[in-house]
Design an enzyme around this catalytic site. Structure first.
Site, PDB file in Angstrom:
ATOM      1  N   GLU A  44      51.488  65.084  -3.079  1.00 43.79           N
ATOM      2  CA  GLU A  44      51.559  64.900  -1.634  1.00 43.79           C
ATOM      3  C   GLU A  44      50.512  63.878  -1.240  1.00 43.79           C
ATOM      4  O   GLU A  44      49.477  63.738  -1.908  1.00 43.79           O
ATOM      5  CB  GLU A  44      51.338  66.233  -0.906  1.00 43.79           C
ATOM      6  CG  GLU A  44      51.764  66.221   0.537  1.00 43.79           C
ATOM      7  CD  GLU A  44      53.212  65.799   0.722  1.00 43.79           C
ATOM      8  OE1 GLU A  44      53.434  64.586   0.966  1.00 43.79           O
ATOM      9  OE2 GLU A  44      54.100  66.645   0.608  1.00 43.79           O
ATOM     10  N   CYS A  63      58.054  66.901   0.180  1.00 42.90           N
ATOM     11  CA  CYS A  63      57.801  66.773  -1.258  1.00 42.90           C
ATOM     12  C   CYS A  63      58.664  65.636  -1.771  1.00 42.90           C
ATOM     13  O   CYS A  63      59.890  65.740  -1.809  1.00 42.90           O
ATOM     14  CB  CYS A  63      58.141  68.073  -1.970  1.00 42.90           C
ATOM     15  SG  CYS A  63      58.061  67.970  -3.782  1.00 42.90           S
TER      16      CYS A  63
END
Length: 241
Positions: A103, A2
């Site tokens: 993402e 992340c």
């Protein structure tokens, strides 16, 4: 991993949702990047408060933060053994409030398409994290954090093989309770969410630049699926890669 996220919660909502003693003066952010100051929540002396901390953990034993690697994520599989995270797992657990995170999916042609990922029910996220305080020779202090990542569930594996550990309900209380909940017990809380708990959609590649920070970044876009990469097989014919 992340590496970017959004946080648009009003300060008063953060106080109510996360049982804070006081709020931070924060503004909505749509493209929060490593090394920037972010809002993190931890408990100290029985009080749960929000603090600004650098995204990129710097353990207290580091001599010079400028020469230390940027640690924005801690892998759940190794955080209990890694010197950089071991003490924080025992004494420095925190959560990072988020509205959603980004993402990047790698396409067959090696281009990368960003996706914005949120809770299916629209609730805010509580990303599991670790924090540390570095003290310099002249008395300066730097609070810093890292988010914890786990293997992606089957649903999210369509986008990436990792995802942040996201806590809910009593998991948040136990994670933050470093007085009574030991590291081994807390470690068991950092798990992938079940399939269906999250939703995602493709977004503009403008999110690649940390200079862009506006609501348009989280809006869905239409993307064309790239053609499969082909290579020459024996005999000079083209086969799918």
């Amino acid at each position: 991993m992340c590496g970017r996220y959004a946080s648009t919660l009003p300060p008063e909502m953060m106080v109510e949702l996360f049982k804070l003693m006081k709020s931070l003066d924060i503004i909505p952010r749509y493209n929060i990047a490593p090394t920037q100051p972010i809002a993190a929540i931890w408990e100290a002396h029985g009080r749960r408060e929000a603090h600004f901390a650098r995204w990129g953990l710097v353990p207290g034993w580091v001599k010079d933060p400028r020469e230390f690697p940027l640690l924005i994520n801690a892998r759940v599989e190794t955080m209990a053994e890694k010197p950089a995270f071991r003490d924080a797992l025992k004494h420095g657990r925190c959560i990072i409030p988020a509205s959603g995170y980004y993402e990047w999916h790698t396409n067959p042609d090696k281009t990368k398409q960003p996706y914005y990922i949120t809770m299916e029910d629209g609730r805010p996220m509580a990303l599991a994290g670790l924090y540390a305080t570095w003290m310099g020779p002249n008395g300066e202090e730097i609070d810093s954090v890292a988010t914890i990542t786990v293997a992606a569930n089957a649903q999210l594996s369509e986008v990436h093989d990792r995802m942040p550990a996201i806590l809910r309900g009593n998991e948040i209380d136990d994670w933050l309770n470093v007085r009574d909940v030991r590291a081994r017990e807390a470690h068991q809380l950092a798990l992938p969410l079940e399939d269906g708990a999250l939703k995602f959609h493709p977004v503009s590649t403008r999110v690649n630049s940390a200079r862009d920070d506006d609501p348009g970044l989280i809006e869905p876009v239409t993307v064309e699926r790239p053609e499969p990469v082909r290579k020459k097989a024996a005999g000079g014919q083209l086969d799918l890669f």
